[in-house]
Design an enzyme around this catalytic site. Structure first.
Site, PDB file in Angstrom:
ATOM      1  N   GLY A 155      94.661  77.925   6.486  1.00 17.28           N
ATOM      2  CA  GLY A 155      94.139  78.085   5.136  1.00 17.28           C
ATOM      3  C   GLY A 155      93.519  76.807   4.618  1.00 17.28           C
ATOM      4  O   GLY A 155      92.435  76.827   4.003  1.00 17.28           O
ATOM      5  N   TYR A 156      94.178  75.693   4.843  1.00 15.24           N
ATOM      6  CA  TYR A 156      93.669  74.394   4.403  1.00 15.24           C
ATOM      7  C   TYR A 156      92.340  74.075   5.082  1.00 15.24           C
ATOM      8  O   TYR A 156      91.384  73.634   4.438  1.00 15.24           O
ATOM      9  CB  TYR A 156      94.707  73.314   4.715  1.00 15.24           C
ATOM     10  CG  TYR A 156      94.367  71.942   4.191  1.00 15.24           C
ATOM     11  CD1 TYR A 156      94.669  71.583   2.878  1.00 15.24           C
ATOM     12  CD2 TYR A 156      93.766  70.987   5.012  1.00 15.24           C
ATOM     13  CE1 TYR A 156      94.370  70.312   2.398  1.00 15.24           C
ATOM     14  CE2 TYR A 156      93.463  69.728   4.536  1.00 15.24           C
ATOM     15  CZ  TYR A 156      93.773  69.391   3.231  1.00 15.24           C
ATOM     16  OH  TYR A 156      93.470  68.132   2.756  1.00 15.24           O
ATOM     17  N   THR A 157      92.276  74.331   6.386  1.00 16.49           N
ATOM     18  CA  THR A 157      91.040  74.070   7.125  1.00 16.49           C
ATOM     19  C   THR A 157      89.905  74.955   6.605  1.00 16.49           C
ATOM     20  O   THR A 157      88.774  74.488   6.424  1.00 16.49           O
ATOM     21  CB  THR A 157      91.242  74.313   8.627  1.00 16.49           C
ATOM     22  OG1 THR A 157      92.249  73.433   9.102  1.00 16.49           O
ATOM     23  CG2 THR A 157      89.958  74.073   9.402  1.00 16.49           C
TER      24      THR A 157
END
Length: 251
Positions: A155-157
């Site tokens: 999700g962060y990426t």
């Protein structure tokens, strides 16, 4: 030349301002003369960042906003819209770690909301005022994972890759209106977000071995890039994602 970096008389809104990179960015902009509107989910009057800035002669006001709550972000955007915001630093963020096969959709949704959707929501509203005035500076906090895939942080990426694309998309539309939109991609910086990596001897060693500078970055390492992108010195700079990474991406 120093007048190119003078921010006296400007107002800078910095999200995620209470600690780490956001605090360092706030202090850097204040030292160049900007009045700081610091925004964070937990920020209150008398915070450490406020004391640091005011004790150095700067001015600071605190605003609380939970960027995981779309209604709270909408309210913040509406509150800021009547004000002259010269500089918007979109730094608020969160991270959730879990292997992709087991990554909860709730974690995915929260990270995308905080790190990407809320950033657009706020920038859209503040950017309208900048376009009306014909001048403004918008700075996103991207990541090395705007360029790379990372491990256990899908999700962060995805969000930070989205920030890189959003930076370019807004720059394409707004540069002709006098609004510069750029991003800073911090390398491996010693903050709460990287505590898990730094506490793992094997991961920490492998990361350090790849950083030509030979050390973890400090939040203050972002100061110069922040002031540059917020100042007249960068008036002909639009749509870039500027790595501040100790040479990581050049390795």
């Amino acid at each position: 030349m120093t007048t190119l970096f003078d921010l006296t008389g400007t107002t800078a809104v910095v999200t995620g301002a209470s600690r780490g990179i956001g605090r360092a960015m706030s202090e850097a902009l204040a030292s160049a003369g900007a009045h700081i509107v610091g925004v964070s989910a937990t920020l209150a009057s008398g915070s450490e960042v406020e004391r640091a800035i005011t004790s150095a002669g700067g001015s600071f006001e605190s605003v609380s906003c939970d960027f995981a709550d779309p209604d709270a972000v909408r309210s913040l955007a509406e509150d800021l819209s009547p004000r002259r915001v010269d500089i918007l630093v979109n730094n608020a963020g969160t991270i959730e770690r879990a292997p992709a096969a087991d990554h909860p959709i709730s974690s995915w949704d929260r990270v995308l909301q905080v790190n990407l959707t809320s950033q657009f929501q706020l920038t859209q509203q503040v950017g309208r005022g900048m376009l009306e005035r014909g001048r403004g500076k918008i700075i996103f906090t991207a990541s090395l994972l705007s360029f790379q895939g990372g491990i256990n942080v899908p999700g962060y990426t995805a969000a930070k890759s989205g920030i890189a694309g959003l930076t370019k998309a807004l720059a394409n539309e707004w540069a002709s209106g006098g609004v510069n939109v750029n991003a800073i991609a911090p390398g491996y910086i010693a903050t709460d977000n990287t505590a898990a990596l730094r506490s793992d001897p094997d991961r920490s060693r492998s990361i350090l071995e790849r950083i030509p500078a030979g050390r973890w970055g400090e939040p203050g390492d972002l100061a110069g890039a922040t002031v540059f992108l917020a100042s007249r010195a960068s008036d002909y700079v639009s749509g870039i994602v500027l790595p501040v990474d100790g040479g990581w991406l050049g390795r």
